[in-house]
Motif scaffolding. Sequence first.
Motif, PDB file in Angstrom:
ATOM      1  N   THR A 195       0.858  -1.191   0.000  1.00  0.00           N
ATOM      2  CA  THR A 195       0.000   0.000   0.000  1.00  0.00           C
ATOM      3  C   THR A 195       0.892   1.239   0.000  1.00  0.00           C
ATOM      4  OG1 THR A 195      -1.787   1.165   1.154  1.00  0.00           O
ATOM      5  CG2 THR A 195      -0.181   0.048   2.543  1.00  0.00           C
ATOM      6  N   SER A 196       0.341   2.357  -0.419  1.00  0.00           N
ATOM      7  CA  SER A 196       1.064   3.628  -0.274  1.00  0.00           C
ATOM      8  C   SER A 196       0.387   4.503   0.769  1.00  0.00           C
ATOM      9  CB  SER A 196       1.138   4.351  -1.632  1.00  0.00           C
ATOM     10  OG  SER A 196       1.931   3.588  -2.512  1.00  0.00           O
ATOM     11  N   ASP A 197      -0.474   3.876   1.581  1.00  0.00           N
ATOM     12  CA  ASP A 197      -1.232   4.573   2.622  1.00  0.00           C
ATOM     13  C   ASP A 197      -0.548   4.284   3.960  1.00  0.00           C
ATOM     14  OD1 ASP A 197      -3.047   5.029   4.710  1.00  0.00           O
ATOM     15  OD2 ASP A 197      -4.783   4.465   3.510  1.00  0.00           O
ATOM     16  N   PRO A 198       0.206   5.242   4.507  1.00  0.00           N
ATOM     17  CA  PRO A 198       0.996   4.970   5.724  1.00  0.00           C
ATOM     18  C   PRO A 198       0.147   4.567   6.924  1.00  0.00           C
ATOM     19  CG  PRO A 198       1.245   7.273   5.004  1.00  0.00           C
ATOM     20  CD  PRO A 198       0.342   6.623   4.023  1.00  0.00           C
ATOM     21  N   GLU A 199      -1.064   5.137   7.019  1.00  0.00           N
ATOM     22  CA  GLU A 199      -1.936   4.811   8.143  1.00  0.00           C
ATOM     23  C   GLU A 199      -2.376   3.344   8.082  1.00  0.00           C
ATOM     24  OE1 GLU A 199      -5.458   7.421  10.300  1.00  0.00           O
ATOM     25  OE2 GLU A 199      -5.535   7.138   8.147  1.00  0.00           O
ATOM     26  N   LEU A 200      -2.764   2.916   6.879  1.00  0.00           N
ATOM     27  CA  LEU A 200      -3.192   1.526   6.720  1.00  0.00           C
ATOM     28  C   LEU A 200      -2.008   0.582   6.924  1.00  0.00           C
ATOM     29  CD1 LEU A 200      -5.427  -0.508   6.083  1.00  0.00           C
ATOM     30  CD2 LEU A 200      -4.934  -0.197   3.637  1.00  0.00           C
ATOM     31  N   ALA A 201      -0.837   0.941   6.382  1.00  0.00           N
ATOM     32  CA  ALA A 201       0.350   0.088   6.540  1.00  0.00           C
ATOM     33  C   ALA A 201       0.680  -0.091   8.021  1.00  0.00           C
ATOM     34  CB  ALA A 201       1.540   0.687   5.801  1.00  0.00           C
ATOM     35  N   ALA A 202       0.630   0.992   8.796  1.00  0.00           N
ATOM     36  CA  ALA A 202       0.961   0.911  10.224  1.00  0.00           C
ATOM     37  C   ALA A 202      -0.065   0.060  10.956  1.00  0.00           C
ATOM     38  CB  ALA A 202       1.020   2.316  10.818  1.00  0.00           C
ATOM     39  N   THR A 203      -1.345   0.188  10.553  1.00  0.00           N
ATOM     40  CA  THR A 203      -2.399  -0.595  11.206  1.00  0.00           C
ATOM     41  C   THR A 203      -2.228  -2.080  10.907  1.00  0.00           C
ATOM     42  OG1 THR A 203      -3.842   1.311  10.968  1.00  0.00           O
ATOM     43  CG2 THR A 203      -4.906  -0.770  11.480  1.00  0.00           C
ATOM     44  N   VAL A 204      -1.955  -2.394   9.636  1.00  0.00           N
ATOM     45  CA  VAL A 204      -1.739  -3.796   9.246  1.00  0.00           C
ATOM     46  C   VAL A 204      -0.542  -4.372  10.008  1.00  0.00           C
ATOM     47  CG1 VAL A 204      -0.926  -5.233   7.316  1.00  0.00           C
ATOM     48  CG2 VAL A 204      -2.868  -3.667   6.983  1.00  0.00           C
ATOM     49  N   ARG A 205       0.531  -3.590  10.087  1.00  0.00           N
ATOM     50  CA  ARG A 205       1.732  -4.072  10.773  1.00  0.00           C
ATOM     51  C   ARG A 205       1.447  -4.330  12.255  1.00  0.00           C
ATOM     52  NH1 ARG A 205       6.632  -4.453   9.052  1.00  0.00           N
ATOM     53  NH2 ARG A 205       6.573  -2.985   7.335  1.00  0.00           N
ATOM     54  N   ALA A 206       0.706  -3.422  12.877  1.00  0.00           N
ATOM     55  CA  ALA A 206       0.385  -3.607  14.297  1.00  0.00           C
ATOM     56  C   ALA A 206      -0.524  -4.818  14.487  1.00  0.00           C
ATOM     57  CB  ALA A 206      -0.275  -2.344  14.844  1.00  0.00           C
ATOM     58  N   LEU A 207      -1.567  -4.931  13.649  1.00  0.00           N
ATOM     59  CA  LEU A 207      -2.510  -6.051  13.783  1.00  0.00           C
ATOM     60  C   LEU A 207      -1.796  -7.393  13.632  1.00  0.00           C
ATOM     61  CD1 LEU A 207      -5.585  -4.738  11.756  1.00  0.00           C
ATOM     62  CD2 LEU A 207      -5.578  -5.353  14.189  1.00  0.00           C
TER      63      LEU A 207
END
Length: 364
Positions: A195-207
């Motif tokens: 993704t190029s969406d930093p918010e989504l990337a961080a959420t996916v990584r945390a989840l």
Amino acid sequence: MKELREAACRVIDSGYYINGPETKAFEQELAAYAGCSMAVGVSNGLDALRLIFRGLSELGRLRPGDAVMVNANTYIASVLPLSEFGLHPLLIEPDPETYGIDWNLALKAAEMADAEGNHPVRALLTVHLYGTPSWNEEAAAELRNKGIIIIEDNAQAIGATFHGIPTGGLGDAAAFSFYPTKNIGALGDAGAVTTSDPELAATVRALANYGSDRRYHNIYRGYNCRLDEIQAAMLRVKLRHLEETSSRRRATAEIFLSEINNPHITLPSTPDGCTQVWHQFPILCNSRDELQKHLSALGIDTDIHYAVPPHLQPCYEGILTGTSLPLTERLADTILSLPIADLSDDEARYIAHNINSYSEAERK
Ligand SMILES: *Cc1c(COP(=O)(O)O)cnc(C)c1O
């Protein structure tokens, strides 16, 4: 094989088995390959999709009851992560040229659902089925104008392009699978989200890491869906060889396309401006089961992707049943995947020849 062994030994000697340098390097290499700013290595393709849809739900961009459009002829793994989070899978018939979603029907369905208002359509999952890009620039722009999020299921299409843009870099986020039989296969289960969406990337990584954004600090009730270092090391080797393996598949597909001339067979098509990676080479035949037996007797192993579409699976009985999807059901009855991985030209010609001979047998 030598490269894989060396990479495996490097990991064994390093003592780093989770969240180490191989995963980090693979994530950077994959993001660059897909033309995205970020990639997150995860446990498998289904988890990649689950993390995307759970992530979008955590961010409040999707809510239980929202409809997500997806092509009805896809693999069950595209539908499971929707129903898991209370999203409503809105099954759309495929485009007979790409076998991906029919984008015009999706546009109509989005409008109709808007008017009815019961399940607001908030996302579309485009599946690049069989390695063929499924994208429509105008339709995608129109859907995005309505605020619809577009996610790609790129489990089967790594290396494919749409007007020069790699699949996995077209939508708002994409899921990759590196199951051993996929175009890039790990030596076990593996997957990724781009993704190029930093918010989504961080959420996916945390989840994917118990829901923690930093050590012992849990912002979500998450999972353990991480990619292993050893698999990341294998995938880095395989990614470097992707062009070679894709070219071999393309050479085999060229032979099938030029040499199969049986009038009972429908060959797959190449949409304008696309390069395919031929995860599968699907043909259609009204007497599919007889053709499969004919080929099997000649030592040619074929497969069916997929004989039972998600809406007819027992796990969705009473949930997705009742939908009228005649094209999807006809495909399930007539589609057949020819062998396509690691074939020599002679093996491909042998298969083409025997498909043509089936026509003769049938005419008698
Ligand atoms: C393989 C596949 C998946 C799931 O990937 P896994 O790594 O097996 O979990 C999802 N969608 C499609 C279209 C696939 O082919």
